[in-house]
Design a protein around this motif. Structure first.
Motif, PDB file in Angstrom:
ATOM      1  N   ASP A  22      21.178 -39.134 -26.675  1.00 19.30           N
ATOM      2  CA  ASP A  22      19.989 -38.509 -27.266  1.00 19.30           C
ATOM      3  C   ASP A  22      19.090 -37.860 -26.213  1.00 19.30           C
ATOM      4  O   ASP A  22      18.233 -37.046 -26.554  1.00 19.30           O
ATOM      5  N   ARG A  23      19.284 -38.210 -24.950  1.00 16.97           N
ATOM      6  CA  ARG A  23      18.425 -37.687 -23.880  1.00 16.97           C
ATOM      7  C   ARG A  23      18.981 -36.413 -23.259  1.00 16.97           C
ATOM      8  O   ARG A  23      18.236 -35.643 -22.666  1.00 16.97           O
ATOM      9  N   PHE A  24      20.284 -36.174 -23.445  1.00 19.72           N
ATOM     10  CA  PHE A  24      20.945 -35.057 -22.791  1.00 19.72           C
ATOM     11  C   PHE A  24      21.363 -33.980 -23.789  1.00 19.72           C
ATOM     12  O   PHE A  24      21.786 -34.282 -24.913  1.00 19.72           O
ATOM     13  N   SER A  25      21.244 -32.731 -23.353  1.00 13.15           N
ATOM     14  CA  SER A  25      21.836 -31.616 -24.082  1.00 13.15           C
ATOM     15  C   SER A  25      23.229 -31.368 -23.516  1.00 13.15           C
ATOM     16  O   SER A  25      23.503 -31.667 -22.345  1.00 13.15           O
ATOM     17  N   VAL A  26      24.103 -30.795 -24.323  1.00 17.89           N
ATOM     18  CA  VAL A  26      25.496 -30.601 -23.926  1.00 17.89           C
ATOM     19  C   VAL A  26      25.970 -29.223 -24.366  1.00 17.89           C
ATOM     20  O   VAL A  26      25.592 -28.732 -25.443  1.00 17.89           O
ATOM     21  N   CYS A  27      26.793 -28.587 -23.536  1.00 22.53           N
ATOM     22  CA  CYS A  27      27.475 -27.365 -23.941  1.00 22.53           C
ATOM     23  C   CYS A  27      28.869 -27.363 -23.331  1.00 22.53           C
ATOM     24  O   CYS A  27      29.130 -28.058 -22.342  1.00 22.53           O
ATOM     25  N   ASP A  28      29.776 -26.602 -23.938  1.00 19.40           N
ATOM     26  CA  ASP A  28      31.121 -26.479 -23.393  1.00 19.40           C
ATOM     27  C   ASP A  28      31.562 -25.025 -23.450  1.00 19.40           C
ATOM     28  O   ASP A  28      30.862 -24.166 -23.994  1.00 19.40           O
ATOM     29  N   ALA A  29      32.731 -24.765 -22.865  1.00 21.47           N
ATOM     30  CA  ALA A  29      33.314 -23.423 -22.883  1.00 21.47           C
ATOM     31  C   ALA A  29      34.496 -23.438 -23.838  1.00 21.47           C
ATOM     32  O   ALA A  29      35.552 -23.998 -23.496  1.00 21.47           O
ATOM     33  N   PRO A  30      34.372 -22.890 -25.034  1.00 17.87           N
ATOM     34  CA  PRO A  30      35.511 -22.865 -25.958  1.00 17.87           C
ATOM     35  C   PRO A  30      36.725 -22.220 -25.291  1.00 17.87           C
ATOM     36  O   PRO A  30      36.608 -21.224 -24.582  1.00 17.87           O
ATOM     37  N   HIS A  31      37.899 -22.826 -25.518  1.00 18.97           N
ATOM     38  CA  HIS A  31      39.099 -22.382 -24.817  1.00 18.97           C
ATOM     39  C   HIS A  31      40.299 -22.579 -25.726  1.00 18.97           C
ATOM     40  O   HIS A  31      40.272 -23.419 -26.636  1.00 18.97           O
ATOM     41  N   GLU A  32      41.369 -21.839 -25.469  1.00 24.65           N
ATOM     42  CA  GLU A  32      42.573 -21.936 -26.288  1.00 24.65           C
ATOM     43  C   GLU A  32      43.498 -23.066 -25.847  1.00 24.65           C
ATOM     44  O   GLU A  32      44.545 -23.286 -26.448  1.00 24.65           O
TER      45      GLU A  32
ATOM     46  N   VAL B 116      35.769 -26.900 -19.589  1.00 23.98           N
ATOM     47  CA  VAL B 116      34.652 -27.383 -18.770  1.00 23.98           C
ATOM     48  C   VAL B 116      33.418 -27.521 -19.649  1.00 23.98           C
ATOM     49  O   VAL B 116      33.290 -26.857 -20.680  1.00 23.98           O
ATOM     50  N   ALA B 117      32.493 -28.390 -19.218  1.00 23.74           N
ATOM     51  CA  ALA B 117      31.302 -28.665 -20.017  1.00 23.74           C
ATOM     52  C   ALA B 117      30.158 -29.095 -19.112  1.00 23.74           C
ATOM     53  O   ALA B 117      30.378 -29.513 -17.969  1.00 23.74           O
ATOM     54  N   PHE B 118      28.948 -28.991 -19.630  1.00 23.67           N
ATOM     55  CA  PHE B 118      27.748 -29.466 -18.944  1.00 23.67           C
ATOM     56  C   PHE B 118      27.007 -30.449 -19.839  1.00 23.67           C
ATOM     57  O   PHE B 118      27.021 -30.344 -21.071  1.00 23.67           O
ATOM     58  N   ALA B 119      26.326 -31.389 -19.197  1.00 25.07           N
ATOM     59  CA  ALA B 119      25.326 -32.229 -19.856  1.00 25.07           C
ATOM     60  C   ALA B 119      24.117 -32.266 -18.941  1.00 25.07           C
ATOM     61  O   ALA B 119      24.263 -32.411 -17.726  1.00 25.07           O
ATOM     62  N   TRP B 120      22.917 -32.087 -19.495  1.00 24.47           N
ATOM     63  CA  TRP B 120      21.719 -32.091 -18.666  1.00 24.47           C
ATOM     64  C   TRP B 120      20.560 -32.748 -19.403  1.00 24.47           C
ATOM     65  O   TRP B 120      20.451 -32.680 -20.625  1.00 24.47           O
ATOM     66  N   ASP B 121      19.735 -33.420 -18.641  1.00 22.00           N
ATOM     67  CA  ASP B 121      18.556 -34.095 -19.162  1.00 22.00           C
ATOM     68  C   ASP B 121      17.583 -33.031 -19.665  1.00 22.00           C
ATOM     69  O   ASP B 121      17.096 -32.205 -18.894  1.00 22.00           O
ATOM     70  N   ARG B 122      17.327 -33.044 -20.961  1.00 20.23           N
ATOM     71  CA  ARG B 122      16.515 -31.969 -21.541  1.00 20.23           C
ATOM     72  C   ARG B 122      15.056 -32.019 -21.092  1.00 20.23           C
ATOM     73  O   ARG B 122      14.331 -31.039 -21.229  1.00 20.23           O
ATOM     74  N   SER B 123      14.624 -33.140 -20.487  1.00 21.53           N
ATOM     75  CA  SER B 123      13.243 -33.212 -19.997  1.00 21.53           C
ATOM     76  C   SER B 123      13.050 -32.425 -18.703  1.00 21.53           C
ATOM     77  O   SER B 123      11.923 -32.262 -18.239  1.00 21.53           O
ATOM     78  N   LEU B 124      14.129 -31.911 -18.125  1.00 18.61           N
ATOM     79  CA  LEU B 124      14.006 -31.113 -16.904  1.00 18.61           C
ATOM     80  C   LEU B 124      13.245 -29.822 -17.135  1.00 18.61           C
ATOM     81  O   LEU B 124      12.622 -29.281 -16.219  1.00 18.61           O
ATOM     82  N   SER B 125      13.301 -29.292 -18.337  1.00 22.84           N
ATOM     83  CA  SER B 125      12.689 -27.995 -18.612  1.00 22.84           C
ATOM     84  C   SER B 125      12.068 -27.980 -19.992  1.00 22.84           C
ATOM     85  O   SER B 125      12.602 -28.589 -20.927  1.00 22.84           O
ATOM     86  N   ARG B 126      10.932 -27.280 -20.099  1.00 26.28           N
ATOM     87  CA  ARG B 126      10.310 -27.105 -21.409  1.00 26.28           C
ATOM     88  C   ARG B 126      11.130 -26.166 -22.272  1.00 26.28           C
ATOM     89  O   ARG B 126      11.051 -26.204 -23.506  1.00 26.28           O
TER      90      ARG B 126
END
Length: 409
Positions: free
Chosen positions: A167-177, A182-192
């Protein structure tokens, strides 16, 4: 006697410099320290992904789609090539077609040394538990707030592995066939502002540019964060494997990027897209981190005494993006010297020795742009953290250890 208008004007002129001098100076944004990590998750999917994998692999007797070399052989013999081709055909039929098979883990991926007994759902659950415990340790004890993942099926898998921190982290990935991405997770409190993710599909070059049905390697993924007072970017890569070192070992042959080996040819064709990505990022976000599984020992390349005229086959300067031929190949021998040229210098974060870490060495790296490197204190080092697992675990959580560093932004 001066009239009131002239007096008012004189007073305003005399007061102007004093008022200007008293203007407050724009405050500098305080430095922020952020833990950053890269972690190859070794074919990490969901429990349901594994159950599908096991059903298909049981049906094809857990065959290997890659032709095996015999003892001392330089390349697989005809029988091995034929057996692998049959395995590919059988696996695709059981999976429902080539595209469905591409989204499945190869049957040999989780077998390890014990090939006689196939892994079970409980074995795979233990792998996922080890990954989750390791990620938990990175966040809890090392203050890691930005994580770059490789060899993961999807953002949903990452969310599962974040466990109590999901619940503390946002996540994104690179859709692939293919299954791996690859993917990222980052603490959403780092940025407004919400972080921005962008996929670099140029890096997903084909294994064979002459075959439209050939498999494509992993794309790249960028994460852009607006930190207090500055914008920073993180570039996550998982480059082509099989062309790793310039120093020979008992197992691996030394290979330059102009080596005729198929793996080196694919990695070579990723050089120009990677350079263009770095150039574009440097213009919009001068402070950036390039990290991930390079599948290349750029530390060996950096330590070698490579003359500028040796970097490219024709002896030309390594400045700028190298020219590509019709297939996308470039006249480059060394990845690090090509990327870290004088026009856009880069700095590798050195690795602190970590005796408790098992797994691949020299493949995972953290690289800083020059503006970001200049903000770091002297003696900056990264570390590897041992993956958490039980002694009798049949599927190890990963054959890579996460590499992390605390950076000043």
């Amino acid at each position: 006697m001066m009239n009131l208008t002239r007096i008012a004007l004189l007073v305003s002129l005399l007061a102007a410099p004093a008022a200007h001098a008293a203007d407050p100076v724009a405050p500098q944004s305080p430095a922020v320290q952020i833990g950053v990590a890269s972690f190859n998750l070794a074919w990490a999917g969901s429990q349901q992904d594994f159950d599908r994998h096991a059903a298909v692999c049981n049906a094809v007797s857990w065959c290997d789609t890659r032709p095996k070399r015999g003892p001392g052989g330089a390349r697989p013999d005809e029988a091995a090539v034929k057996a692998a081709a049959q395995c590919v055909a059988d696996t695709e039929r059981q999976a429902g077609g080539p595209s469905q098979a591409a989204m499945m883990v190869p049957c040999n991926a989780y077998l390890g040394r014990n090939t006689s007994t196939p892994p079970t759902s409980l074995d795979y659950a233990a792998k996922l538990a080890g990954l989750q415990a390791t990620i938990d340790k990175l966040i809890e004890t090392q203050g890691v707030r930005v994580l770059a993942f490789q060899e993961v099926r999807s953002a949903d898998v990452v969310k599962t592995l974040l466990g109590r921190y999901a619940d503390r982290f946002s996540v994104c990935d690179a859709p692939h066939e293919g299954f791996q991405t690859v993917a990222f997770a980052w603490d959403r409190s780092l940025s407004r502002e919400e972080g921005r993710c962008n996929v670099n599909r140029e890096l997903a070059v084909s294994d064979d540019p002459n075959d439209p049905k050939a498999r494509k390697v992993r794309p790249g993924l960028a994460l852009e964060l607006q930190l207090p007072g500055r914008k920073v970017s993180f570039l996550n890569v998982h480059l082509k494997s099989g062309c790793a070192n310039i120093v020979p070992t008992p197992i691996y042959q030394a290979r330059l990027l102009d080596d005729p080996a198929p793996a080196c040819a694919v990695l070579n064709r990723q050089v120009a897209p990677l350079e263009r990505w770095l150039d574009s990022t440097a213009k919009s976000s001068p402070e950036y981190v390039l990290l991930g599984d390079f599948n290349r020992r750029i530390d060996e390349e950096a330590a070698a005494d490579i003359k500028p005229e040796q970097v490219r086959i024709d002896g030309s300067s390594a400045l700028g993006v190298p020219k590509q031929d019709a297939s996308g190949k470039v006249a480059t021998r060394y990845l690090w010297q090509e990327l870290a040229d004088a026009g856009r210098p880069l700095t590798q974060v050195p690795l602190q020795a970590e005796s408790s870490c098992r797994g691949f060495t020299g493949l995972d790296h953290i690289v800083l742009s020059a503006p970001l490197a200049s903000r770091q204190a002297p003696g900056l080092v990264s570390r590897k953290t041992a993956v958490i697992q039980s002694p009798a675990q049949r599927i190890e959580p990963s054959d890579h250890c996460p590499r992390s560093v605390t950076l000043t932004f």
